[in-house]
Design a protein around this motif. Sequence first.
Motif, PDB file in Angstrom:
ATOM      1  N   UNK A   3       0.852  -1.197   0.000  1.00  0.00           N
ATOM      2  CA  UNK A   3       0.000   0.000   0.000  1.00  0.00           C
ATOM      3  C   UNK A   3       0.880   1.236   0.000  1.00  0.00           C
ATOM      4  N   UNK A   4       0.289   2.366  -0.369  1.00  0.00           N
ATOM      5  CA  UNK A   4       1.080   3.594  -0.404  1.00  0.00           C
ATOM      6  C   UNK A   4       1.617   3.954   0.973  1.00  0.00           C
ATOM      7  N   UNK A   5       0.903   3.567   2.023  1.00  0.00           N
ATOM      8  CA  UNK A   5       1.388   3.867   3.374  1.00  0.00           C
ATOM      9  C   UNK A   5       2.635   3.073   3.727  1.00  0.00           C
ATOM     10  N   UNK A   6       2.927   1.999   2.980  1.00  0.00           N
ATOM     11  CA  UNK A   6       4.155   1.249   3.225  1.00  0.00           C
ATOM     12  C   UNK A   6       5.394   2.077   2.889  1.00  0.00           C
ATOM     13  N   UNK A   7       5.197   3.177   2.180  1.00  0.00           N
ATOM     14  CA  UNK A   7       6.310   4.038   1.779  1.00  0.00           C
ATOM     15  C   UNK A   7       6.206   5.436   2.404  1.00  0.00           C
ATOM     16  N   UNK A   8       5.263   5.633   3.309  1.00  0.00           N
ATOM     17  CA  UNK A   8       4.984   6.974   3.827  1.00  0.00           C
ATOM     18  C   UNK A   8       5.906   7.345   4.988  1.00  0.00           C
ATOM     19  N   UNK A   9       6.394   8.581   4.938  1.00  0.00           N
ATOM     20  CA  UNK A   9       7.064   9.221   6.073  1.00  0.00           C
ATOM     21  C   UNK A   9       6.401  10.592   6.210  1.00  0.00           C
ATOM     22  N   UNK A  10       5.708  10.797   7.322  1.00  0.00           N
ATOM     23  CA  UNK A  10       4.903  12.011   7.490  1.00  0.00           C
ATOM     24  C   UNK A  10       5.715  13.154   8.089  1.00  0.00           C
ATOM     25  N   UNK A  11       5.383  14.367   7.673  1.00  0.00           N
ATOM     26  CA  UNK A  11       5.817  15.597   8.345  1.00  0.00           C
ATOM     27  C   UNK A  11       4.548  16.191   8.932  1.00  0.00           C
ATOM     28  N   UNK A  12       4.500  16.284  10.240  1.00  0.00           N
ATOM     29  CA  UNK A  12       3.274  16.595  10.965  1.00  0.00           C
ATOM     30  C   UNK A  12       3.271  18.069  11.363  1.00  0.00           C
ATOM     31  N   UNK A  13       2.218  18.777  10.956  1.00  0.00           N
ATOM     32  CA  UNK A  13       2.105  20.222  11.186  1.00  0.00           C
ATOM     33  C   UNK A  13       0.825  20.527  11.957  1.00  0.00           C
ATOM     34  N   UNK A  14       0.938  21.355  12.978  1.00  0.00           N
ATOM     35  CA  UNK A  14      -0.243  21.907  13.652  1.00  0.00           C
ATOM     36  C   UNK A  14      -0.497  23.279  13.008  1.00  0.00           C
ATOM     37  N   UNK A  15      -1.456  23.370  12.074  1.00  0.00           N
ATOM     38  CA  UNK A  15      -1.511  24.543  11.191  1.00  0.00           C
ATOM     39  C   UNK A  15      -1.823  25.867  11.869  1.00  0.00           C
ATOM     40  N   UNK A  16      -2.730  25.890  12.836  1.00  0.00           N
ATOM     41  CA  UNK A  16      -3.065  27.171  13.462  1.00  0.00           C
ATOM     42  C   UNK A  16      -1.849  27.791  14.133  1.00  0.00           C
ATOM     43  N   UNK A  17      -1.036  26.968  14.773  1.00  0.00           N
ATOM     44  CA  UNK A  17       0.193  27.481  15.372  1.00  0.00           C
ATOM     45  C   UNK A  17       1.233  27.803  14.328  1.00  0.00           C
ATOM     46  N   UNK A  18       1.393  26.929  13.349  1.00  0.00           N
ATOM     47  CA  UNK A  18       2.417  27.076  12.313  1.00  0.00           C
ATOM     48  C   UNK A  18       2.322  28.428  11.622  1.00  0.00           C
ATOM     49  N   UNK A  19       1.096  28.862  11.319  1.00  0.00           N
ATOM     50  CA  UNK A  19       0.913  30.120  10.573  1.00  0.00           C
ATOM     51  C   UNK A  19       0.703  31.313  11.490  1.00  0.00           C
ATOM     52  N   UNK A  20       0.782  31.109  12.800  1.00  0.00           N
ATOM     53  CA  UNK A  20       0.620  32.226  13.728  1.00  0.00           C
ATOM     54  C   UNK A  20      -0.781  32.784  13.769  1.00  0.00           C
ATOM     55  N   UNK A  21      -1.787  31.914  13.652  1.00  0.00           N
ATOM     56  CA  UNK A  21      -3.174  32.365  13.651  1.00  0.00           C
ATOM     57  C   UNK A  21      -3.610  32.852  15.025  1.00  0.00           C
ATOM     58  N   UNK A  22      -4.680  33.630  15.029  1.00  0.00           N
ATOM     59  CA  UNK A  22      -5.261  34.099  16.278  1.00  0.00           C
ATOM     60  C   UNK A  22      -5.680  32.913  17.139  1.00  0.00           C
ATOM     61  N   UNK A  23      -5.657  33.087  18.457  1.00  0.00           N
ATOM     62  CA  UNK A  23      -6.018  31.985  19.341  1.00  0.00           C
ATOM     63  C   UNK A  23      -7.513  31.763  19.431  1.00  0.00           C
ATOM     64  N   UNK A  24      -8.297  32.747  19.050  1.00  0.00           N
ATOM     65  CA  UNK A  24      -9.746  32.612  19.044  1.00  0.00           C
ATOM     66  C   UNK A  24     -10.286  32.808  17.638  1.00  0.00           C
ATOM     67  N   UNK A  25     -11.471  32.267  17.390  1.00  0.00           N
ATOM     68  CA  UNK A  25     -12.092  32.375  16.073  1.00  0.00           C
ATOM     69  C   UNK A  25     -12.260  33.833  15.665  1.00  0.00           C
ATOM     70  N   UNK A  26     -12.206  34.075  14.359  1.00  0.00           N
ATOM     71  CA  UNK A  26     -12.468  35.415  13.844  1.00  0.00           C
ATOM     72  C   UNK A  26     -13.935  35.777  14.066  1.00  0.00           C
ATOM     73  N   UNK A  27     -14.255  37.058  14.146  1.00  0.00           N
ATOM     74  CA  UNK A  27     -15.663  37.460  14.303  1.00  0.00           C
ATOM     75  C   UNK A  27     -16.512  36.946  13.151  1.00  0.00           C
ATOM     76  N   UNK A  28     -17.778  36.697  13.421  1.00  0.00           N
ATOM     77  CA  UNK A  28     -18.692  36.220  12.379  1.00  0.00           C
ATOM     78  C   UNK A  28     -18.682  37.183  11.196  1.00  0.00           C
ATOM     79  N   UNK A  29     -18.593  36.626  10.008  1.00  0.00           N
ATOM     80  CA  UNK A  29     -18.602  37.437   8.797  1.00  0.00           C
ATOM     81  C   UNK A  29     -17.257  38.005   8.397  1.00  0.00           C
ATOM     82  N   UNK A  30     -16.217  37.770   9.202  1.00  0.00           N
ATOM     83  CA  UNK A  30     -14.890  38.291   8.868  1.00  0.00           C
ATOM     84  C   UNK A  30     -14.369  37.636   7.589  1.00  0.00           C
TER      85      UNK A  30
END
Length: 430
Positions: A3-30
Amino acid sequence: MDRWTDHAVWWHVYPLGFVGAEQQALPAGATPIPRLDRLEPWLDYLVELGCNGLALGPVFASGSHGYDTVDYLRIDPRLGDDAAFGRLVQACRTRGVRLLLDGVFNHVGRDFPRFREAEAQGPDSPAGQWFRWHDGHPEVFEGHDLLVSLRHDAPAVRDHVVAVMNHWLDRGVDGWRLDAAYQVPPSFWAAVLPRVRERHPGAWFVGEVIHGDYAEFVAESGLDSVTQYELWKSIWSALNDANLHELAWNLGRHDELLEAFAPLTFVGNHDVTRIASRLTDPAHLGHAVAVLMTVGGVPSIYAGDEQAFTGVKEEREHGDDAVRPPFPDTPADLASFGAPTREVHERLIGLRRRHPWLVHARTTVEHVTNTTLALRSVPRDGGAGLVLLLSVDDEPQRFPDELAGEVVESADLADDPLQVPAHSWRILTG
Protein backbone atom coordinates in the motif's frame (compact mmCIF):
# COMPACT_ATOMS: atom_id res chain seq x y z
CA MET A 1 -0.43 -6.29 -0.47
CA ASP A 2 1.80 -3.26 -0.90
CA ARG A 3 0.00 0.00 0.00
CA TRP A 4 1.08 3.59 -0.40
CA THR A 5 1.39 3.87 3.37
CA ASP A 6 4.15 1.25 3.22
CA HIS A 7 6.31 4.04 1.78
CA ALA A 8 4.98 6.97 3.83
CA VAL A 9 7.06 9.22 6.07
CA TRP A 10 4.90 12.01 7.49
CA TRP A 11 5.82 15.60 8.34
CA HIS A 12 3.27 16.60 10.97
CA VAL A 13 2.11 20.22 11.19
CA TYR A 14 -0.24 21.91 13.65
CA PRO A 15 -1.51 24.54 11.19
CA LEU A 16 -3.07 27.17 13.46
CA GLY A 17 0.19 27.48 15.37
CA PHE A 18 2.42 27.08 12.31
CA VAL A 19 0.91 30.12 10.57
CA GLY A 20 0.62 32.23 13.73
CA ALA A 21 -3.17 32.36 13.65
CA GLU A 22 -5.26 34.10 16.28
CA GLN A 23 -6.02 31.98 19.34
CA GLN A 24 -9.75 32.61 19.04
CA ALA A 25 -12.09 32.38 16.07
CA LEU A 26 -12.47 35.41 13.84
CA PRO A 27 -15.66 37.46 14.30
CA ALA A 28 -18.69 36.22 12.38
CA GLY A 29 -18.60 37.44 8.80
CA ALA A 30 -14.89 38.29 8.87
CA THR A 31 -13.01 37.86 5.61
CA PRO A 32 -11.03 34.60 5.62
CA ILE A 33 -7.24 34.99 5.76
CA PRO A 34 -5.61 32.55 3.27
CA ARG A 35 -2.81 31.46 5.57
CA LEU A 36 -2.86 27.90 4.24
CA ASP A 37 -0.96 29.36 1.28
CA ARG A 38 1.99 29.79 3.63
CA LEU A 39 2.41 26.03 3.72
CA GLU A 40 3.30 25.77 0.04
CA PRO A 41 6.95 26.93 0.39
CA TRP A 42 7.37 24.29 3.07
CA LEU A 43 6.29 21.43 0.81
CA ASP A 44 9.62 21.52 -1.03
CA TYR A 45 11.35 21.53 2.37
CA LEU A 46 9.28 18.49 3.37
CA VAL A 47 10.37 16.66 0.23
CA GLU A 48 14.03 17.66 0.64
CA LEU A 49 13.89 16.31 4.18
CA GLY A 50 12.87 12.96 2.70
CA CYS A 51 9.23 12.96 3.76
CA ASN A 52 6.39 12.35 1.34
CA GLY A 53 3.32 13.05 3.44
CA LEU A 54 1.87 16.14 5.14
CA ALA A 55 -0.14 15.29 8.26
CA LEU A 56 -2.19 18.36 9.13
CA GLY A 57 -3.71 19.14 12.49
CA PRO A 58 -7.22 20.64 12.55
CA VAL A 59 -8.16 22.90 9.63
CA PHE A 60 -11.94 23.13 10.12
CA ALA A 61 -13.83 26.08 11.58
CA SER A 62 -13.49 26.04 15.36
CA GLY A 63 -13.77 28.27 18.38
CA SER A 64 -10.13 28.28 19.43
CA HIS A 65 -7.44 25.56 19.17
CA GLY A 66 -9.06 23.57 16.37
CA TYR A 67 -10.28 20.67 18.50
CA ASP A 68 -13.54 22.48 19.31
CA THR A 69 -15.04 22.11 15.84
CA VAL A 70 -18.06 24.20 14.85
CA ASP A 71 -18.26 23.35 11.13
CA TYR A 72 -16.65 20.25 9.62
CA LEU A 73 -17.33 21.34 6.05
CA ARG A 74 -15.76 24.79 6.27
CA ILE A 75 -12.07 25.69 6.48
CA ASP A 76 -11.29 27.79 9.54
CA PRO A 77 -11.31 31.42 8.34
CA ARG A 78 -8.05 31.96 10.25
CA LEU A 79 -6.51 29.56 7.72
CA GLY A 80 -8.45 30.56 4.62
CA ASP A 81 -11.36 29.20 2.66
CA ASP A 82 -12.23 26.34 0.36
CA ALA A 83 -10.19 27.82 -2.46
CA ALA A 84 -7.09 28.07 -0.25
CA PHE A 85 -7.51 24.44 0.72
CA GLY A 86 -7.85 23.49 -2.94
CA ARG A 87 -4.57 25.23 -3.71
CA LEU A 88 -2.85 23.27 -0.94
CA VAL A 89 -4.22 19.97 -2.24
CA GLN A 90 -2.98 20.78 -5.74
CA ALA A 91 0.44 21.84 -4.45
CA CYS A 92 0.73 18.52 -2.62
CA ARG A 93 -0.35 16.55 -5.68
CA THR A 94 2.20 18.16 -7.97
CA ARG A 95 4.96 17.10 -5.56
CA GLY A 96 3.65 13.60 -4.90
CA VAL A 97 2.93 14.48 -1.28
CA ARG A 98 0.11 12.63 0.48
CA LEU A 99 -2.26 14.62 2.71
CA LEU A 100 -3.71 13.49 6.05
CA LEU A 101 -6.44 15.45 7.85
CA ASP A 102 -7.26 15.54 11.56
CA GLY A 103 -10.84 14.49 12.27
CA VAL A 104 -12.21 15.42 15.68
CA PHE A 105 -15.21 13.10 15.86
CA ASN A 106 -15.37 12.39 19.59
CA HIS A 107 -16.57 15.84 20.55
CA VAL A 108 -17.52 19.26 19.17
CA GLY A 109 -17.31 22.87 20.33
CA ARG A 110 -20.26 24.46 22.07
CA ASP A 111 -20.92 26.66 19.04
CA PHE A 112 -21.51 23.62 16.86
CA PRO A 113 -25.00 24.47 15.46
CA ARG A 114 -26.54 21.12 16.31
CA PHE A 115 -25.46 21.52 19.92
CA ARG A 116 -26.94 25.01 20.11
CA GLU A 117 -30.21 23.46 18.92
CA ALA A 118 -29.91 20.73 21.55
CA GLU A 119 -29.36 23.30 24.30
CA ALA A 120 -32.51 25.13 23.24
CA GLN A 121 -34.69 22.07 22.58
CA GLY A 122 -33.48 19.65 25.26
CA PRO A 123 -31.82 16.22 25.48
CA ASP A 124 -34.86 14.38 24.08
CA SER A 125 -35.09 16.50 20.93
CA PRO A 126 -33.74 15.29 17.56
CA ALA A 127 -30.74 17.56 18.05
CA GLY A 128 -30.31 16.36 21.62
CA GLN A 129 -29.94 12.80 20.38
CA TRP A 130 -26.56 13.77 18.87
CA PHE A 131 -24.98 14.17 22.32
CA ARG A 132 -24.38 12.32 25.58
CA TRP A 133 -26.10 13.72 28.68
CA HIS A 134 -25.89 13.17 32.42
CA ASP A 135 -28.54 14.56 34.77
CA GLY A 136 -29.67 16.94 32.06
CA HIS A 137 -26.19 18.28 31.38
CA PRO A 138 -24.06 17.48 28.34
CA GLU A 139 -21.09 15.22 28.93
CA VAL A 140 -17.75 16.80 28.09
CA PHE A 141 -14.38 15.48 26.97
CA GLU A 142 -11.96 14.80 29.84
CA GLY A 143 -13.21 17.71 31.92
CA HIS A 144 -12.96 20.32 29.16
CA ASP A 145 -16.25 22.19 29.48
CA LEU A 146 -16.05 23.63 25.96
CA LEU A 147 -15.79 20.17 24.32
CA VAL A 148 -19.14 18.39 24.18
CA SER A 149 -19.14 14.61 23.67
CA LEU A 150 -21.02 13.17 20.72
CA ARG A 151 -23.30 10.17 21.12
CA HIS A 152 -21.71 7.56 18.91
CA ASP A 153 -24.61 5.11 18.71
CA ALA A 154 -26.81 7.80 17.15
CA PRO A 155 -27.44 7.06 13.45
CA ALA A 156 -27.38 10.77 12.63
CA VAL A 157 -23.87 11.13 14.11
CA ARG A 158 -22.61 8.16 12.13
CA ASP A 159 -24.14 9.55 8.94
CA HIS A 160 -22.57 12.93 9.61
CA VAL A 161 -19.08 11.51 10.10
CA VAL A 162 -19.37 9.41 6.93
CA ALA A 163 -20.45 12.50 4.98
CA VAL A 164 -17.59 14.62 6.37
CA MET A 165 -14.94 12.00 5.66
CA ASN A 166 -16.17 11.42 2.14
CA HIS A 167 -16.42 15.15 1.40
CA TRP A 168 -12.75 15.80 2.09
CA LEU A 169 -11.56 12.54 0.57
CA ASP A 170 -13.48 13.62 -2.54
CA ARG A 171 -11.51 16.87 -2.38
CA GLY A 172 -8.24 14.96 -2.68
CA VAL A 173 -7.00 14.07 0.80
CA ASP A 174 -5.58 10.60 1.38
CA GLY A 175 -6.64 9.70 4.89
CA TRP A 176 -7.66 10.70 8.37
CA ARG A 177 -6.08 10.92 11.79
CA LEU A 178 -8.94 10.30 14.21
CA ASP A 179 -8.52 12.45 17.29
CA ALA A 180 -9.25 10.90 20.70
CA ALA A 181 -10.20 7.64 19.00
CA TYR A 182 -9.66 5.89 22.32
CA GLN A 183 -12.73 7.67 23.71
CA VAL A 184 -14.96 6.43 20.89
CA PRO A 185 -16.43 2.91 20.98
CA PRO A 186 -14.65 0.72 18.40
CA SER A 187 -18.09 -0.28 17.14
CA PHE A 188 -18.58 3.29 15.88
CA TRP A 189 -15.51 3.11 13.65
CA ALA A 190 -16.49 -0.41 12.58
CA ALA A 191 -19.84 0.97 11.40
CA VAL A 192 -18.48 4.15 9.77
CA LEU A 193 -15.28 3.10 8.01
CA PRO A 194 -16.69 0.42 5.67
CA ARG A 195 -19.14 3.01 4.32
CA VAL A 196 -16.29 5.42 3.63
CA ARG A 197 -14.09 2.73 2.12
CA GLU A 198 -16.82 1.82 -0.37
CA ARG A 199 -16.10 5.17 -2.02
CA HIS A 200 -12.43 5.53 -1.09
CA PRO A 201 -10.85 2.07 -0.83
CA GLY A 202 -7.30 3.48 -0.72
CA ALA A 203 -7.88 5.83 2.22
CA TRP A 204 -5.84 5.32 5.40
CA PHE A 205 -7.27 5.74 8.90
CA VAL A 206 -5.11 6.09 12.01
CA GLY A 207 -6.58 6.54 15.47
CA GLU A 208 -5.15 8.44 18.39
CA VAL A 209 -4.90 5.72 21.03
CA ILE A 210 -2.74 6.40 24.08
CA HIS A 211 -3.01 3.22 26.13
CA GLY A 212 -4.69 -0.16 26.19
CA ASP A 213 -4.53 -3.11 23.80
CA TYR A 214 -3.60 -1.50 20.48
CA ALA A 215 -3.99 -4.67 18.41
CA GLU A 216 -7.41 -5.42 19.88
CA PHE A 217 -8.55 -1.85 19.20
CA VAL A 218 -7.45 -2.09 15.56
CA ALA A 219 -9.17 -5.46 15.15
CA GLU A 220 -12.46 -4.29 16.67
CA SER A 221 -12.55 -0.84 15.02
CA GLY A 222 -11.34 -1.63 11.52
CA LEU A 223 -8.76 1.15 11.68
CA ASP A 224 -5.55 0.71 9.71
CA SER A 225 -3.30 1.96 12.50
CA VAL A 226 -3.04 3.67 15.86
CA THR A 227 -0.48 5.93 17.52
CA GLN A 228 2.37 4.06 19.22
CA TYR A 229 2.67 5.95 22.50
CA GLU A 230 4.34 3.03 24.30
CA LEU A 231 7.31 3.16 21.94
CA TRP A 232 7.48 6.98 22.14
CA LYS A 233 7.69 6.87 25.92
CA SER A 234 10.23 4.06 26.09
CA ILE A 235 12.60 5.75 23.61
CA TRP A 236 13.14 8.95 25.58
CA SER A 237 12.76 7.33 28.98
CA ALA A 238 15.35 4.63 28.28
CA LEU A 239 17.82 7.18 26.91
CA ASN A 240 17.34 9.53 29.86
CA ASP A 241 17.63 6.83 32.52
CA ALA A 242 20.50 4.96 30.86
CA ASN A 243 18.24 1.92 31.05
CA LEU A 244 18.17 0.51 27.54
CA HIS A 245 16.53 -2.63 28.92
CA GLU A 246 13.29 -0.62 28.96
CA LEU A 247 13.51 0.10 25.25
CA ALA A 248 14.50 -3.51 24.52
CA TRP A 249 11.44 -4.78 26.40
CA ASN A 250 9.05 -2.39 24.66
CA LEU A 251 10.42 -3.29 21.26
CA GLY A 252 9.36 -6.85 21.99
CA ARG A 253 5.80 -5.59 22.49
CA HIS A 254 6.14 -3.43 19.39
CA ASP A 255 7.20 -6.44 17.34
CA GLU A 256 4.05 -8.30 18.40
CA LEU A 257 1.90 -5.40 17.15
CA LEU A 258 3.52 -5.63 13.74
CA GLU A 259 2.04 -9.08 13.34
CA ALA A 260 -1.35 -7.34 13.11
CA PHE A 261 -0.73 -3.82 11.76
CA ALA A 262 1.86 -1.08 11.24
CA PRO A 263 1.56 1.50 14.06
CA LEU A 264 2.10 5.23 13.56
CA THR A 265 5.48 5.81 15.22
CA PHE A 266 6.90 9.13 16.41
CA VAL A 267 9.21 10.80 18.90
CA GLY A 268 7.23 14.05 18.93
CA ASN A 269 3.80 15.46 18.14
CA HIS A 270 1.61 18.48 18.87
CA ASP A 271 0.48 17.10 22.25
CA VAL A 272 3.80 16.32 23.96
CA THR A 273 6.99 18.05 25.06
CA ARG A 274 9.40 18.28 22.14
CA ILE A 275 12.01 15.55 22.01
CA ALA A 276 14.89 18.06 22.21
CA SER A 277 13.44 19.28 25.52
CA ARG A 278 12.46 15.85 26.76
CA LEU A 279 15.96 14.38 26.45
CA THR A 280 18.30 15.25 29.31
CA ASP A 281 21.30 14.89 26.98
CA PRO A 282 20.87 16.58 23.57
CA ALA A 283 23.55 14.24 22.20
CA HIS A 284 20.89 11.51 22.27
CA LEU A 285 18.54 13.17 19.77
CA GLY A 286 20.13 11.20 16.94
CA HIS A 287 19.68 8.00 18.95
CA ALA A 288 15.92 8.62 19.16
CA VAL A 289 15.57 9.31 15.44
CA ALA A 290 17.73 6.31 14.58
CA VAL A 291 15.37 4.03 16.51
CA LEU A 292 12.33 5.64 14.87
CA MET A 293 13.72 5.10 11.39
CA THR A 294 14.98 1.52 11.81
CA VAL A 295 12.03 -0.23 13.45
CA GLY A 296 8.66 -1.18 11.99
CA GLY A 297 5.78 1.24 11.68
CA VAL A 298 4.75 4.32 9.71
CA PRO A 299 7.04 7.10 10.98
CA SER A 300 6.06 10.73 11.56
CA ILE A 301 8.29 13.74 12.22
CA TYR A 302 6.71 16.63 14.11
CA ALA A 303 7.56 19.84 12.28
CA GLY A 304 10.45 21.58 14.02
CA ASP A 305 11.82 18.50 15.73
CA GLU A 306 14.15 18.10 12.75
CA GLN A 307 15.44 21.61 13.56
CA ALA A 308 16.02 20.81 17.25
CA PHE A 309 13.14 23.08 18.28
CA THR A 310 12.55 23.03 22.03
CA GLY A 311 9.26 23.38 23.88
CA VAL A 312 7.73 22.02 27.08
CA LYS A 313 4.06 21.09 27.32
CA GLU A 314 2.45 22.35 30.53
CA GLU A 315 -0.83 21.25 32.11
CA ARG A 316 -2.54 24.65 32.09
CA GLU A 317 -4.57 26.84 29.75
CA HIS A 318 -2.47 27.49 26.63
CA GLY A 319 0.00 24.94 27.97
CA ASP A 320 0.50 23.59 24.43
CA ASP A 321 1.63 26.92 22.96
CA ALA A 322 5.35 26.23 23.45
CA VAL A 323 5.17 23.08 21.31
CA ARG A 324 2.96 24.71 18.66
CA PRO A 325 4.92 27.85 17.69
CA PRO A 326 4.65 29.94 14.52
CA PHE A 327 7.15 29.13 11.77
CA PRO A 328 8.96 31.58 9.48
CA ASP A 329 7.38 32.45 6.15
CA THR A 330 9.87 30.23 4.31
CA PRO A 331 12.48 27.61 5.22
CA ALA A 332 15.20 30.10 4.23
CA ASP A 333 14.29 32.11 7.32
CA LEU A 334 15.03 29.29 9.77
CA ALA A 335 17.78 29.87 12.32
CA SER A 336 21.07 28.17 11.57
CA PHE A 337 21.28 26.25 14.87
CA GLY A 338 18.99 23.52 13.56
CA ALA A 339 21.11 22.58 10.54
CA PRO A 340 23.05 19.70 12.18
CA THR A 341 19.87 18.08 13.48
CA ARG A 342 18.19 18.48 10.10
CA GLU A 343 21.17 16.80 8.44
CA VAL A 344 20.85 13.78 10.74
CA HIS A 345 17.14 13.56 9.93
CA GLU A 346 17.81 13.75 6.21
CA ARG A 347 20.30 10.90 6.38
CA LEU A 348 18.12 8.66 8.51
CA ILE A 349 14.91 9.37 6.57
CA GLY A 350 16.86 8.69 3.38
CA LEU A 351 17.95 5.35 4.81
CA ARG A 352 14.33 4.57 5.64
CA ARG A 353 13.14 5.44 2.13
CA ARG A 354 15.85 3.22 0.60
CA HIS A 355 14.62 0.30 2.71
CA PRO A 356 10.80 0.46 2.49
CA TRP A 357 10.56 -3.05 3.97
CA LEU A 358 11.24 -1.40 7.32
CA VAL A 359 7.56 -0.48 7.64
CA HIS A 360 6.82 -4.13 8.46
CA ALA A 361 10.27 -5.02 9.82
CA ARG A 362 10.75 -7.46 12.65
CA THR A 363 13.27 -6.29 15.24
CA THR A 364 15.21 -8.47 17.65
CA VAL A 365 17.48 -7.46 20.51
CA GLU A 366 20.94 -8.88 19.80
CA HIS A 367 22.77 -7.30 22.74
CA VAL A 368 21.69 -5.17 25.70
CA THR A 369 23.16 -3.63 28.84
CA ASN A 370 22.01 -0.58 30.75
CA THR A 371 23.99 1.69 28.41
CA THR A 372 24.34 -0.27 25.15
CA LEU A 373 21.82 -1.83 22.79
CA ALA A 374 22.05 -3.65 19.47
CA LEU A 375 18.88 -4.07 17.41
CA ARG A 376 18.59 -6.17 14.28
CA SER A 377 15.70 -5.30 11.94
CA VAL A 378 14.94 -7.63 9.04
CA PRO A 379 12.18 -7.90 6.42
CA ARG A 380 9.14 -9.79 7.69
CA ASP A 381 9.71 -12.40 4.99
CA GLY A 382 13.37 -12.80 5.96
CA GLY A 383 16.59 -11.71 4.33
CA ALA A 384 19.37 -9.24 5.02
CA GLY A 385 18.58 -6.37 7.33
CA LEU A 386 20.12 -3.57 9.36
CA VAL A 387 21.74 -3.49 12.79
CA LEU A 388 21.45 -0.41 14.98
CA LEU A 389 24.11 0.06 17.67
CA LEU A 390 23.28 2.52 20.46
CA SER A 391 25.48 3.68 23.32
CA VAL A 392 24.66 6.12 26.10
CA ASP A 393 27.80 5.17 27.99
CA ASP A 394 30.40 7.73 29.06
CA GLU A 395 33.16 5.52 27.63
CA PRO A 396 33.66 3.93 24.19
CA GLN A 397 32.02 0.53 23.95
CA ARG A 398 32.79 -2.41 21.70
CA PHE A 399 29.90 -4.56 20.52
CA PRO A 400 30.09 -8.35 19.94
CA ASP A 401 31.93 -9.58 16.85
CA GLU A 402 28.89 -11.40 15.49
CA LEU A 403 27.25 -8.02 14.80
CA ALA A 404 29.96 -7.00 12.33
CA GLY A 405 28.81 -5.38 9.11
CA GLU A 406 29.38 -2.42 6.83
CA VAL A 407 28.58 1.01 8.30
CA VAL A 408 25.72 2.62 6.37
CA GLU A 409 24.98 5.52 8.75
CA SER A 410 26.74 6.81 11.83
CA ALA A 411 26.94 9.70 14.24
CA ASP A 412 30.75 9.53 14.12
CA LEU A 413 33.75 8.46 12.10
CA ALA A 414 35.62 5.39 13.28
CA ASP A 415 37.81 2.64 11.83
CA ASP A 416 36.20 -0.22 13.76
CA PRO A 417 32.44 -0.53 13.03
CA LEU A 418 31.88 -2.28 16.36
CA GLN A 419 33.76 0.29 18.48
CA VAL A 420 31.14 2.92 19.28
CA PRO A 421 32.29 6.16 20.94
CA ALA A 422 30.63 7.50 24.06
CA HIS A 423 27.03 8.63 23.54
CA SER A 424 27.00 7.66 19.88
CA TRP A 425 25.17 5.37 17.43
CA ARG A 426 25.68 3.70 14.08
CA ILE A 427 23.82 1.49 11.65
CA LEU A 428 25.43 -1.52 9.98
CA THR A 429 24.36 -3.94 7.29
CA GLY A 430 23.12 -7.07 8.92
